[in-house]
Design a protein around this motif. Structure first.
Motif, PDB file in Angstrom:
ATOM      1  N   CYS A 209     -82.281  40.263  -0.671  1.00 26.18           N
ATOM      2  CA  CYS A 209     -83.185  39.862  -1.752  1.00 26.18           C
ATOM      3  C   CYS A 209     -82.623  40.240  -3.121  1.00 26.18           C
ATOM      4  O   CYS A 209     -83.340  40.166  -4.125  1.00 26.18           O
ATOM      5  CB  CYS A 209     -84.560  40.494  -1.560  1.00 26.18           C
ATOM      6  N   SER A 210     -81.367  40.664  -3.147  1.00 20.50           N
ATOM      7  CA  SER A 210     -80.735  41.020  -4.413  1.00 20.50           C
ATOM      8  C   SER A 210     -80.049  39.791  -5.001  1.00 20.50           C
ATOM      9  O   SER A 210     -80.081  38.701  -4.428  1.00 20.50           O
ATOM     10  CB  SER A 210     -79.726  42.150  -4.198  1.00 20.50           C
ATOM     11  N   SER A 211     -79.382  40.001  -6.109  1.00 25.12           N
ATOM     12  CA  SER A 211     -78.672  38.911  -6.771  1.00 25.12           C
ATOM     13  C   SER A 211     -77.183  38.913  -6.455  1.00 25.12           C
ATOM     14  O   SER A 211     -76.418  38.194  -7.093  1.00 25.12           O
ATOM     15  CB  SER A 211     -78.872  39.019  -8.288  1.00 25.12           C
ATOM     16  N   ARG A 212     -76.758  39.694  -5.476  1.00 23.86           N
ATOM     17  CA  ARG A 212     -75.331  39.835  -5.180  1.00 23.86           C
ATOM     18  C   ARG A 212     -74.993  39.246  -3.811  1.00 23.86           C
ATOM     19  O   ARG A 212     -75.848  39.119  -2.934  1.00 23.86           O
ATOM     20  CB  ARG A 212     -74.921  41.309  -5.231  1.00 23.86           C
ATOM     21  N   LEU A 213     -73.717  38.917  -3.641  1.00 25.18           N
ATOM     22  CA  LEU A 213     -73.201  38.412  -2.382  1.00 25.18           C
ATOM     23  C   LEU A 213     -72.764  39.599  -1.526  1.00 25.18           C
ATOM     24  O   LEU A 213     -71.914  40.394  -1.936  1.00 25.18           O
ATOM     25  CB  LEU A 213     -72.014  37.476  -2.638  1.00 25.18           C
ATOM     26  N   ILE A 214     -73.330  39.720  -0.356  1.00 26.27           N
ATOM     27  CA  ILE A 214     -73.072  40.884   0.491  1.00 26.27           C
ATOM     28  C   ILE A 214     -72.370  40.447   1.781  1.00 26.27           C
ATOM     29  O   ILE A 214     -72.415  39.277   2.168  1.00 26.27           O
ATOM     30  CB  ILE A 214     -74.376  41.643   0.814  1.00 26.27           C
ATOM     31  N   VAL A 215     -71.753  41.435   2.446  1.00 25.87           N
ATOM     32  CA  VAL A 215     -71.029  41.180   3.697  1.00 25.87           C
ATOM     33  C   VAL A 215     -71.434  42.252   4.713  1.00 25.87           C
ATOM     34  O   VAL A 215     -71.212  43.448   4.470  1.00 25.87           O
ATOM     35  CB  VAL A 215     -69.504  41.212   3.488  1.00 25.87           C
ATOM     36  N   PRO A 216     -72.011  41.886   5.859  1.00 23.82           N
ATOM     37  CA  PRO A 216     -72.321  42.878   6.900  1.00 23.82           C
ATOM     38  C   PRO A 216     -71.089  43.168   7.753  1.00 23.82           C
ATOM     39  O   PRO A 216     -70.296  42.278   8.053  1.00 23.82           O
ATOM     40  CB  PRO A 216     -73.417  42.188   7.719  1.00 23.82           C
ATOM     41  N   ILE A 247     -73.483  36.778   3.017  1.00 25.88           N
ATOM     42  CA  ILE A 247     -74.905  36.444   2.886  1.00 25.88           C
ATOM     43  C   ILE A 247     -75.203  36.298   1.403  1.00 25.88           C
ATOM     44  O   ILE A 247     -75.069  37.257   0.628  1.00 25.88           O
ATOM     45  CB  ILE A 247     -75.801  37.520   3.517  1.00 25.88           C
ATOM     46  N   ALA A 248     -75.585  35.106   1.012  1.00 26.05           N
ATOM     47  CA  ALA A 248     -75.866  34.840  -0.402  1.00 26.05           C
ATOM     48  C   ALA A 248     -77.208  35.425  -0.805  1.00 26.05           C
ATOM     49  O   ALA A 248     -78.012  35.867   0.032  1.00 26.05           O
ATOM     50  CB  ALA A 248     -75.833  33.339  -0.661  1.00 26.05           C
ATOM     51  N   SER A 249     -77.451  35.418  -2.099  1.00 20.84           N
ATOM     52  CA  SER A 249     -78.707  35.949  -2.626  1.00 20.84           C
ATOM     53  C   SER A 249     -79.881  35.126  -2.110  1.00 20.84           C
ATOM     54  O   SER A 249     -79.854  33.894  -2.084  1.00 20.84           O
ATOM     55  CB  SER A 249     -78.673  35.914  -4.152  1.00 20.84           C
ATOM     56  N   GLY A 250     -80.928  35.833  -1.664  1.00 19.46           N
ATOM     57  CA  GLY A 250     -82.121  35.174  -1.154  1.00 19.46           C
ATOM     58  C   GLY A 250     -81.999  34.680   0.270  1.00 19.46           C
ATOM     59  O   GLY A 250     -82.911  34.019   0.777  1.00 19.46           O
ATOM     60  N   ARG A 251     -80.906  34.995   0.940  1.00 16.92           N
ATOM     61  CA  ARG A 251     -80.696  34.563   2.315  1.00 16.92           C
ATOM     62  C   ARG A 251     -80.755  35.764   3.272  1.00 16.92           C
ATOM     63  O   ARG A 251     -80.726  36.927   2.857  1.00 16.92           O
ATOM     64  CB  ARG A 251     -79.344  33.857   2.455  1.00 16.92           C
ATOM     65  N   TYR A 284     -73.101  48.470   8.608  1.00 18.94           N
ATOM     66  CA  TYR A 284     -73.262  48.661   7.166  1.00 18.94           C
ATOM     67  C   TYR A 284     -73.094  47.335   6.435  1.00 18.94           C
ATOM     68  O   TYR A 284     -72.577  46.344   6.969  1.00 18.94           O
ATOM     69  CB  TYR A 284     -72.277  49.705   6.644  1.00 18.94           C
ATOM     70  N   VAL A 285     -73.564  47.337   5.205  1.00 14.00           N
ATOM     71  CA  VAL A 285     -73.498  46.172   4.327  1.00 14.00           C
ATOM     72  C   VAL A 285     -72.654  46.529   3.116  1.00 14.00           C
ATOM     73  O   VAL A 285     -72.955  47.500   2.404  1.00 14.00           O
ATOM     74  CB  VAL A 285     -74.908  45.713   3.902  1.00 14.00           C
ATOM     75  N   HIS A 286     -71.601  45.766   2.902  1.00 16.69           N
ATOM     76  CA  HIS A 286     -70.752  45.970   1.725  1.00 16.69           C
ATOM     77  C   HIS A 286     -71.382  45.248   0.536  1.00 16.69           C
ATOM     78  O   HIS A 286     -71.596  44.040   0.554  1.00 16.69           O
ATOM     79  CB  HIS A 286     -69.354  45.424   1.997  1.00 16.69           C
ATOM     80  N   ILE A 287     -71.694  46.024  -0.508  1.00 15.42           N
ATOM     81  CA  ILE A 287     -72.357  45.495  -1.705  1.00 15.42           C
ATOM     82  C   ILE A 287     -71.406  45.674  -2.881  1.00 15.42           C
ATOM     83  O   ILE A 287     -71.067  46.808  -3.234  1.00 15.42           O
ATOM     84  CB  ILE A 287     -73.685  46.232  -1.971  1.00 15.42           C
ATOM     85  N   PRO A 288     -70.936  44.614  -3.509  1.00 13.60           N
ATOM     86  CA  PRO A 288     -70.022  44.755  -4.648  1.00 13.60           C
ATOM     87  C   PRO A 288     -70.656  45.553  -5.784  1.00 13.60           C
ATOM     88  O   PRO A 288     -71.774  45.276  -6.207  1.00 13.60           O
ATOM     89  CB  PRO A 288     -69.753  43.305  -5.067  1.00 13.60           C
ATOM     90  N   GLY A 289     -69.940  46.570  -6.247  1.00 12.02           N
ATOM     91  CA  GLY A 289     -70.406  47.374  -7.367  1.00 12.02           C
ATOM     92  C   GLY A 289     -71.509  48.351  -7.032  1.00 12.02           C
ATOM     93  O   GLY A 289     -72.118  48.908  -7.959  1.00 12.02           O
ATOM     94  N   ALA A 290     -71.773  48.577  -5.739  1.00 11.97           N
ATOM     95  CA  ALA A 290     -72.845  49.510  -5.352  1.00 11.97           C
ATOM     96  C   ALA A 290     -72.445  50.242  -4.074  1.00 11.97           C
ATOM     97  O   ALA A 290     -71.483  49.878  -3.396  1.00 11.97           O
ATOM     98  CB  ALA A 290     -74.165  48.767  -5.155  1.00 11.97           C
ATOM     99  N   LYS A 291     -73.195  51.268  -3.771  1.00 11.47           N
ATOM    100  CA  LYS A 291     -72.948  52.049  -2.575  1.00 11.47           C
ATOM    101  C   LYS A 291     -73.316  51.242  -1.329  1.00 11.47           C
ATOM    102  O   LYS A 291     -74.264  50.462  -1.337  1.00 11.47           O
ATOM    103  CB  LYS A 291     -73.770  53.339  -2.623  1.00 11.47           C
TER     104      LYS A 291
END
Length: 406
Positions: A209-216, A247-251, A284-291
């Protein structure tokens, strides 16, 4: 001395465990006459560890001074056996003469019934078992040794290791007041215990639900823990990993049994007082610019596989049993017999089917009455008694083999 070695009868054996018999020979070949005082077999096993201060520890996250050293030893097994000794009348020299040639001295001993930690060599310590043969001569000693592999078996089919493990976590990404929606992660595995070569099916739900592209992602970690003088040293290394799709934002995304194969590794060591080897599955989920958003699921690497179905098959069976649980509640354990047909048809219904038109006399003479009445009477006869088996099975000639092509 030309040859001096130790040979085990079961050279191909991967490891010895509690209560096993260890047997073999001490072999040596001499080119000249040897005067031997004694030939002694020594077996010992111990856990030892040591580290010097250069990095943080679990209990002290600050660097330890370079002159600090932590070490510890624990003895687990000792055995002593005399293979050759001089007779009582050997004289003052107390020596035995061995003529030139090959000499074999068999040995045999049993490991204790108590649990022995598995053999292990790690970053800061080791657990090892050795067989030493000491040949004492008149003027010197010669020693040869070989390692004795020991393994502490763990049955992953035990009830404690068959229980499922699940974890959930949520994290909000942003800075100060500029925050976006949360990222949630929920992961589950069917059981805690696995063996080498097995694949772990991972079930996970990831919502972005964030605005970033994440990778599990998921990884298996080996965690070595060393304890000495009240201090703890932890060494952690990744041994296998797997990656999911972006996983794109909102997905959102789901892992419905994503497989992660276990590479060859040592079993868990949980029965040593100063060295422990444990495993965990980190999803874990890799979040660009965050922990990273991480959930950790404990694992136990065993040596005795589960006797039931494979993990993937048992997974399907467990899900099927859950989905079909309603069927067991609606169907009786034993099916009831159908009602008697004669009890269902009333006398009024039976009389309404009586014939109203005359029948040929020949039929009446043949059947002893009106043929329609005879037919109607047969129509309301009760069916055969209910039975779960066929009372009139077809003959062999009547059977037909039917095949369907899809």
């Amino acid at each position: 001395m030309k040859t001096f070695a130790i040979y085990l009868d079961s050279e191909e054996k991967q490891g010895y465990s509690t209560g096993d018999i260890v047997s073999g020979v001490v072999l040596f070949e001499n080119l000249e006459t040897l005067w031997v005082r004694t030939l002694l077999l020594k077996v010992h096993g111990q856990a030892s560890m040591s580290w010097g201060g250069c990095g943080p520890s679990a209990t002290a996250p600050f660097p330890v001074s370079s002159d600090s050293t932590f070490s510890e030893e624990v003895e687990y097994y000792q055995h002593r056996q005399i293979l050759l000794s001089p007779p009582y009348n050997a004289g003052e020299e107390n020596l035995v003469a061995l003529q030139p040639g090959k000499h074999e001295f068999p040995f045999r001993f049993q490991l204790p019934p108590r649990t022995l930690p598995s053999s292990f060599v790690g970053k800061y310590g080791r657990i090892q078992y050795w067989i030493n043969a000491v040949l004492e001569r008149s003027n010197n000693k010669q020693t040869v040794k070989r390692e004795l592999p020991v393994i502490s078996h763990i049955d992953v089919g035990s009830p404690a290791l068959l229980s499922p493990v699940s974890r959930s976590k949520e994290q909000t990404v942003g800075c100060w007041l500029l925050t976006t929606g949360p990222i949630s992660l929920s992961a589950k595995i069917e059981r805690r215990g696995y063996c080498n070569g097995e694949a772990i099916p991972i079930y996970a739900e990831i919502e972005n639900c964030s605005s970033r592209l994440i990778v599990p992602k998921a990884a298996i970690f080996q965690v070595q823990t060393y304890l000495a003088n009240g201090k703890t040293k932890i060494f952690r290394q990744m041994i296998a990993n797997v990656r999911g799709s972006h996983i794109a934002s909102g997905r959102s995304d789901s892992w419905n049994g994503k497989m992660l194969k276990i590479p060859p590794t040592i079993p868990s060591i949980l029965d040593c007082s100063i060295i422990k080897v444990e495993y965990l599955l980190a999803v874990y989920v890799h979040i660009p610019g965050a922990k990273k958003l991480v959930v950790e699921l404990p694992l136990v690497m065993g040596t005795i596989p589960c006797n039931g179905l494979g993990s993937r098959t048992s997974s399907a069976c467990s899900h099927l049993s859950m989905d079909m649980s309603w069927l067991a509640q609606t169907l009786p354990e034993h099916p009831e017999a159908p009602p008697n047909y004669a009890d269902v048809v009333t006398e009024e219904e039976f009389s309404s089917y009586l014939p109203s038109c005359p029948q040929p006399a020949v039929w009446g003479q043949q059947f002893g009455g009106h043929i329609v009445a005879y037919i109607q009477e047969c129509r309301f006869q009760p069916p055969p008694l209910y039975s779960e088996s066929d009372l009139y099975p077809p003959s062999t000639e009547e059977r037909r083999h039917v095949s369907f092509m899809i």
